[in-house]
Design a protein around this motif. Structure first.
Motif, short mmCIF file in Angstrom:
data_model
loop_
_atom_site.label_atom_id
_atom_site.label_comp_id
_atom_site.label_asym_id
_atom_site.label_seq_id
_atom_site.Cartn_x
_atom_site.Cartn_y
_atom_site.Cartn_z
N ALA A 144 0.86 -1.19 0.00
CA ALA A 144 0.00 0.00 0.00
C ALA A 144 0.89 1.23 0.00
CB ALA A 144 -0.91 0.00 1.23
N HIS A 145 0.76 2.04 -1.04
CA HIS A 145 1.61 3.21 -1.21
C HIS A 145 0.83 4.47 -0.85
CE1 HIS A 145 4.31 6.14 -3.09
NE2 HIS A 145 5.21 5.18 -3.18
N GLN A 146 1.48 5.38 -0.13
CA GLN A 146 0.80 6.60 0.31
C GLN A 146 0.29 7.43 -0.85
OE1 GLN A 146 3.39 8.78 2.93
NE2 GLN A 146 3.39 7.20 4.54
N GLN A 147 0.95 7.39 -1.98
CA GLN A 147 0.53 8.20 -3.13
C GLN A 147 -0.57 7.52 -3.93
OE1 GLN A 147 4.06 9.13 -5.35
NE2 GLN A 147 4.87 10.49 -3.76
N GLY A 148 -0.94 6.30 -3.57
CA GLY A 148 -2.04 5.62 -4.22
C GLY A 148 -1.68 5.03 -5.56
N ASP A 149 -2.67 4.44 -6.20
CA ASP A 149 -2.50 3.77 -7.49
C ASP A 149 -3.80 3.99 -8.27
OD1 ASP A 149 -2.30 1.98 -9.63
OD2 ASP A 149 -1.26 0.47 -8.43
N PRO A 150 -3.74 4.74 -9.38
CA PRO A 150 -4.97 5.10 -10.10
C PRO A 150 -5.57 3.98 -10.94
CG PRO A 150 -3.06 5.95 -11.26
CD PRO A 150 -2.54 5.34 -9.98
N ARG A 151 -4.92 2.84 -11.07
CA ARG A 151 -5.43 1.77 -11.92
C ARG A 151 -6.73 1.19 -11.35
NH1 ARG A 151 -0.05 -1.83 -12.38
NH2 ARG A 151 -0.01 -1.27 -10.16
N ASP A 152 -7.64 0.83 -12.24
CA ASP A 152 -8.93 0.27 -11.84
C ASP A 152 -8.78 -1.20 -11.47
OD1 ASP A 152 -10.31 2.65 -12.32
OD2 ASP A 152 -10.58 2.17 -14.45
N PRO A 153 -9.46 -1.63 -10.40
CA PRO A 153 -9.37 -3.03 -9.98
C PRO A 153 -10.43 -3.90 -10.65
CG PRO A 153 -10.64 -1.83 -8.37
CD PRO A 153 -10.23 -0.82 -9.43
N TRP A 154 -10.29 -5.21 -10.51
CA TRP A 154 -11.34 -6.17 -10.84
C TRP A 154 -12.15 -6.35 -9.57
CZ3 TRP A 154 -14.25 -8.07 -14.34
CH2 TRP A 154 -14.88 -9.31 -14.21
N ASP A 155 -13.41 -5.95 -9.59
CA ASP A 155 -14.26 -5.89 -8.40
C ASP A 155 -15.12 -7.15 -8.31
OD1 ASP A 155 -15.80 -5.14 -6.28
OD2 ASP A 155 -16.60 -3.33 -7.19
N THR A 156 -14.98 -7.91 -7.22
CA THR A 156 -15.81 -9.10 -7.01
C THR A 156 -16.47 -9.02 -5.64
OG1 THR A 156 -14.18 -10.53 -5.91
CG2 THR A 156 -14.10 -10.41 -8.31
N ALA A 157 -17.43 -9.92 -5.40
CA ALA A 157 -18.11 -9.94 -4.11
C ALA A 157 -17.16 -10.33 -2.98
CB ALA A 157 -19.29 -10.91 -4.17
N LEU B 268 -10.81 -28.11 -15.43
CA LEU B 268 -10.66 -26.88 -14.67
C LEU B 268 -12.03 -26.23 -14.53
CD1 LEU B 268 -8.47 -25.05 -13.37
CD2 LEU B 268 -8.39 -23.79 -15.54
N ASP B 269 -12.53 -26.16 -13.29
CA ASP B 269 -13.81 -25.52 -13.01
C ASP B 269 -13.55 -24.12 -12.47
OD1 ASP B 269 -15.49 -27.72 -13.69
OD2 ASP B 269 -14.96 -28.67 -11.79
N LEU B 270 -14.00 -23.12 -13.21
CA LEU B 270 -13.75 -21.74 -12.79
C LEU B 270 -14.81 -21.28 -11.81
CD1 LEU B 270 -12.73 -20.00 -16.13
CD2 LEU B 270 -11.29 -21.08 -14.41
N PRO B 271 -14.40 -20.67 -10.70
CA PRO B 271 -15.38 -20.09 -9.78
C PRO B 271 -16.21 -19.03 -10.48
CG PRO B 271 -13.19 -20.15 -8.79
CD PRO B 271 -13.02 -20.49 -10.24
N SER B 272 -17.44 -18.89 -10.06
CA SER B 272 -18.34 -17.94 -10.71
C SER B 272 -17.83 -16.52 -10.63
CB SER B 272 -19.73 -18.03 -10.08
OG SER B 272 -19.67 -17.71 -8.70
N GLU B 273 -17.00 -16.21 -9.63
CA GLU B 273 -16.49 -14.86 -9.47
C GLU B 273 -15.68 -14.39 -10.68
OE1 GLU B 273 -17.60 -16.30 -5.57
OE2 GLU B 273 -16.29 -17.14 -7.12
N ASN B 274 -15.20 -15.34 -11.50
CA ASN B 274 -14.39 -14.91 -12.65
C ASN B 274 -15.22 -14.20 -13.69
OD1 ASN B 274 -11.65 -15.06 -13.77
ND2 ASN B 274 -12.66 -16.08 -15.49
N ASN B 275 -16.49 -14.50 -13.80
CA ASN B 275 -17.35 -13.87 -14.80
C ASN B 275 -18.71 -13.51 -14.22
OD1 ASN B 275 -15.54 -15.99 -16.52
ND2 ASN B 275 -15.88 -14.10 -17.64
N PRO B 276 -18.73 -12.62 -13.23
CA PRO B 276 -20.03 -12.24 -12.67
C PRO B 276 -20.91 -11.57 -13.71
CG PRO B 276 -18.34 -10.71 -11.95
CD PRO B 276 -17.64 -11.83 -12.68
N VAL B 277 -22.19 -11.64 -13.48
CA VAL B 277 -23.13 -11.01 -14.40
C VAL B 277 -22.98 -9.50 -14.30
CG1 VAL B 277 -25.55 -10.68 -14.99
CG2 VAL B 277 -24.73 -12.93 -14.25
N ARG B 278 -22.82 -8.86 -15.44
CA ARG B 278 -22.65 -7.40 -15.47
C ARG B 278 -23.99 -6.75 -15.88
NH1 ARG B 278 -17.93 -5.41 -13.09
NH2 ARG B 278 -16.35 -7.01 -13.35
N ALA B 279 -24.32 -5.69 -15.20
CA ALA B 279 -25.56 -4.98 -15.52
C ALA B 279 -25.43 -4.30 -16.87
CB ALA B 279 -25.88 -3.97 -14.44
#
Length: 321
Positions: free
Chosen positions: A131-144, A310-321
């Protein structure tokens, strides 16, 4: 050196059981599997790419997972820690989350303007969250399981362990165009451009450490960015002129690569930013299907028979609105 990398492109490591690998990186760390393919040089094993939503350069940790692979040994001549960038004040959440998932963590330690939490994946690969004090502007992959406010933004840095720093420092500055940033005891930091998350490498000098052995739980190579193929071609020519033992340009389908080994022993790669991971499947479907390069398609049936399911967890492709 005429060419300068803008930062890390990806890190590739050796894993064990592919299902365990996918479960950990998708569910515990909250990354996205952006490509399911095979090792082009050994198509009997997967090559799994984890990153942000689209797999942008600088977000990627990739694996060759062999179910029965022997364990490697950490030591000199290899990258010994792969670090991810997370938002400031997120490490407390991460420590609780990791421990609740059965992961043993170290203490949160401070290094100048950074806080660091170190742990290992199921095969023993050393990872850190920074964790850097100046932050990181890159967008994350958001999961539950890993909400965006705490989620990984991408690679932060790698640590390379060597017996002495001078020759390795020469490769980083003269062949990759990095600049020396600072020294903290036996740790030397080098940066691409202005440095910061995704543009940093630490060289750790441990002259009495054993030589590392690359196998499960260790890094295979560290890749740095080139903007395009034209730059890569010219860059390779300059490396050859400088006497560097560099490979020919290899087609990795989603980028082009050249490889060479720095004097301390770590295998390095220069990879192009393009064409990216959406050339053979839509953005919303990345990673769902096994993708093969054209030269391996005629052997698809045989390759699929060799690969474990290979069974992928559902979090890899959540339904997008």
């Amino acid at each position: 050196m005429s060419f300068q990398t803008s930062g890390l492109h990806h890190v590739t490591a050796i894993g064990g059981d592919p299902q365990r690998n996918a479960d950990f990186y998708l569910r515990t760390l909250g990354l996205r599997l952006v490509k399911t393919t095979v090792n082009f040089d050994d198509p009997g094993t997967y090559h799994l790419y984890y990153g942000d939503e689209s797999g942008k350069p600088g977000s990627l940790l990739t694996f060759f997972p062999w179910k029965d692979a022997p364990s490697g040994r950490l030591g000199t001549g290899q990258a010994t820690t792969t670090s991810f960038s997370v938002p400031e004040r997120s490490l407390g959440w991460w420590k609780k989350h990791l421990e609740a998932s059965g992961v043993t963590t170290g203490d949160i330690v401070s290094r100048d303007a950074e806080e660091v939490l170190t742990f290992r994946d199921p095969d023993g690969l050393v990872l850190a969250l920074v964790a850097h004090q100046q932050g990181d502007p890159r967008d994350p992959w958001d999961t539950a399981l890993v909400p965006g406010e705490h989620a990984i933004r991408g690679l932060h840095s790698v640590t390379m362990s060597v017996t002495r720093e001078d020759a390795t420092a020469g490769t980083l500055t003269e062949d990759l165009g990095l600049s020396f940033a600072e020294q903290d005891s036996n740790r030397f930091r080098f940066s691409a451009g202005e440095g910061g998350p995704g543009a940093t490498v630490d060289v750790l000098v441990t002259p009495d450490a054993p030589r590392g052995l690359v196998a499960a739980g260790t890094v295979h190579h560290v890749a740095w960015r080139a903007p395009d193929e034209g730059t890569q071609v010219a860059w390779r020519e300059e490396l050859v002129d400088r006497g560097v033992g560099v490979t020919s340009i290899l087609d990795r389908q989603y980028f082009r690569s050249i490889y060479f080994r720095e004097p301390g022993g770590t295998l390095l790669e220069i990879a192009t930013d393009q064409p990216g991971f959406s050339i053979d499947e839509p953005l919303l479907e990345l990673g769902r299907a096994l993708k093969l390069p054209p030269w391996l398609e005629p052997d698809r049936e045989q390759i699929e028979a060799m690969l474990p399911k290979l069974d992928l967890p559902s979090e890899n492709n959540p339904v997008r609105a």
